[in-house]
Scaffold this motif. Structure first.
Motif, PDB file in Angstrom:
ATOM      1  N   LYS A  29     -27.309  27.342  13.731  1.00 53.67           N
ATOM      2  CA  LYS A  29     -27.215  27.373  12.271  1.00 53.67           C
ATOM      3  C   LYS A  29     -26.125  26.426  11.767  1.00 53.67           C
ATOM      4  O   LYS A  29     -26.148  25.980  10.622  1.00 53.67           O
ATOM      5  CB  LYS A  29     -26.926  28.801  11.803  1.00 53.67           C
ATOM      6  N   GLY A  30     -25.157  26.165  12.604  1.00 52.37           N
ATOM      7  CA  GLY A  30     -24.074  25.245  12.288  1.00 52.37           C
ATOM      8  C   GLY A  30     -23.247  25.013  13.535  1.00 52.37           C
ATOM      9  O   GLY A  30     -23.325  25.780  14.496  1.00 52.37           O
ATOM     10  N   ARG A  31     -22.445  23.946  13.530  1.00 48.25           N
ATOM     11  CA  ARG A  31     -21.619  23.619  14.689  1.00 48.25           C
ATOM     12  C   ARG A  31     -20.193  23.325  14.202  1.00 48.25           C
ATOM     13  O   ARG A  31     -19.965  22.333  13.507  1.00 48.25           O
ATOM     14  CB  ARG A  31     -22.185  22.410  15.441  1.00 48.25           C
ATOM     15  N   TRP A  54     -24.264  30.434  15.387  1.00 51.59           N
ATOM     16  CA  TRP A  54     -23.522  29.182  15.296  1.00 51.59           C
ATOM     17  C   TRP A  54     -22.996  28.753  16.658  1.00 51.59           C
ATOM     18  O   TRP A  54     -22.768  29.587  17.535  1.00 51.59           O
ATOM     19  CB  TRP A  54     -22.319  29.351  14.370  1.00 51.59           C
ATOM     20  N   ASP A  98     -20.280  19.357  13.777  1.00 46.19           N
ATOM     21  CA  ASP A  98     -20.462  18.775  12.450  1.00 46.19           C
ATOM     22  C   ASP A  98     -19.336  19.169  11.496  1.00 46.19           C
ATOM     23  O   ASP A  98     -19.120  18.504  10.478  1.00 46.19           O
ATOM     24  CB  ASP A  98     -21.797  19.242  11.855  1.00 46.19           C
TER      25      ASP A  98
END
Length: 368
Positions: A29-31, A54, A98
């Motif tokens: 979902k995100g880094r 994540w 990110d």
């Protein structure tokens, strides 16, 4: 020193990362990489993000052995020697993450070793500017009164200037208008969004990208639990019925004026105040600790009846947050202007804040 428990946790995390194949960005979902510690907040926040899907890791680049007792875990630790190891980790992180989340004044870096190496060739913070040029998002967490705010500005908050009790008031290499504002300018240039809590909206903190985010300063309810079992060797040997008032200061020696015990934690107020209450016949005892690792200190917090904290600063710190998690009443000065500033973003947070407000002038009546 690093505890055996923390070292084992770190080694397990590093081994897991080496064995685990790198997943594609779309599988998360995100880094996010938390670059540098902020007490235990980044550790518990990263674990919670992992449970939500994540990729969330913590890099500990702090080489000070005395600081390690405040941290509860890490995924990576950079070695004290070897510039190439630091540079390699930085290069790999460009592909792996990110979002880069930094914490603490003057610490928007991947450690001093890499920062100083880059600074020999490029302008300061070039390694962070490269992140932005590559489209990475920069998050920063505020950590105190000198974080982007001039000493003269902070001193202007009433009713009493807290700077008069601060050990660092006349130490410009730690706190001064010039140093604080220079850092604030860099910080605001580089960060896309900033987390703070407490409403100190002056100088570089008076910026729409500086948000009240108490969720960042999180704790683990399994660690600070009202039903915590107290090991025998941590039990306080006090008569039944004694009202135990707990006060604590981290880095006590370095933050306290030696001659009069004055510090921003208000130790110089609480010591004579408890003596007065005892002379008047109140069955109270001050439980005073400093520089105890927080995983051990929680056993004393669990036995306290009241926790007391800063009476002039205007907000509360880790000791009060931990005490509230354990269901303890906490006394601290909440600056009205800061409460209203926080209320503009988080009205429900202010309305539910379970802290008993007190000043040096009112704390006697509050405790009595």
């Amino acid at each position: 020193m690093e505890t055996v428990e923390n070292k084992a946790s770190r080694h397990r995390a590093i081994r897991r990362d080496r064995l685990r194949p790198e997943q594609s960005p779309g599988q998360y979902k995100g880094r996010v990489l938390f670059v540098g510690q902020s007490y235990y907040h980044t550790w518990y926040l990263s674990r919670a993000l992992r449970r939500l899907g994540w990729k969330a890791d913590v890099l500990n680049w702090d080489t000070d052995p005395a600081s390690q007792m405040y941290y509860h875990g890490e995924d990576f630790r950079l070695p004290a020697r070897g510039h190439h190891r630091h540079l390699l980790f930085y290069a790999k992180s460009l592909l792996r993450y990110d979002i880069f989340h930094f914490s603490n004044a003057h610490c928007m870096m991947f450690g001093h070793k890499l920062h100083n190496l880059v600074k020999k060739v490029f302008p300061a913070y070039a390694e962070i500017r490269l992140l932005k040029r590559l489209g990475k998002k920069i998050v920063y967490s505020n950590n105190g009164c000198y974080d982007g705010v001039a000493q003269s500005s902070f001193r202007s908050w009433g009713p009493e200037p807290v700077c008069d009790t601060c050990r660092w008031r006349d130490v410009p290499e730690v706190c001064s208008d010039e140093r604080n504002l220079a850092w604030g300018a860099i910080r605001n240039e580089l960060a896309d969004i900033q987390c703070t809590v407490g409403g100190n909206r002056k100088d570089y903190n008076d910026d729409p990208r500086v948000l009240e985010v108490p969720q960042f300063y999180c704790l683990d309810p399994d660690v600070w639990n009202p039903d915590l079992l107290i090991p025998t060797n941590y039990r306080l040997a006090l008569p039944a019925g004694t009202v135990k008032i707990l006060h604590a200061v981290g880095n006590f020696e370095s933050r306290t004026q030696a001659a009069n015990k004055r510090n921003i934690k208000s130790t110089h107020i609480y010591l004579p105040l408890i003596d007065r209450l005892k002379r008047e016949g109140h069955n109270v005892e001050l439980i005073f600790f400093h520089d105890v690792p927080n995983k051990q200190f929680r056993y004393y917090q669990a036995q306290a009846d009241i926790v007391v904290d800063m009476l002039t600063f205007g907000w509360f710190g880790a000791n009060v947050r931990e005490a509230l998690m354990m269901g303890k009443p906490a006394v601290c000065f909440l600056r009205p202007e800061w409460l209203e500033s926080v209320r503009q973003q988080l009205p429900e947070y202010v309305d539910e804040l379970p802290v008993v407000n007190a000043t040096p002038a009112t704390v006697y009546e509050v405790l009595k």
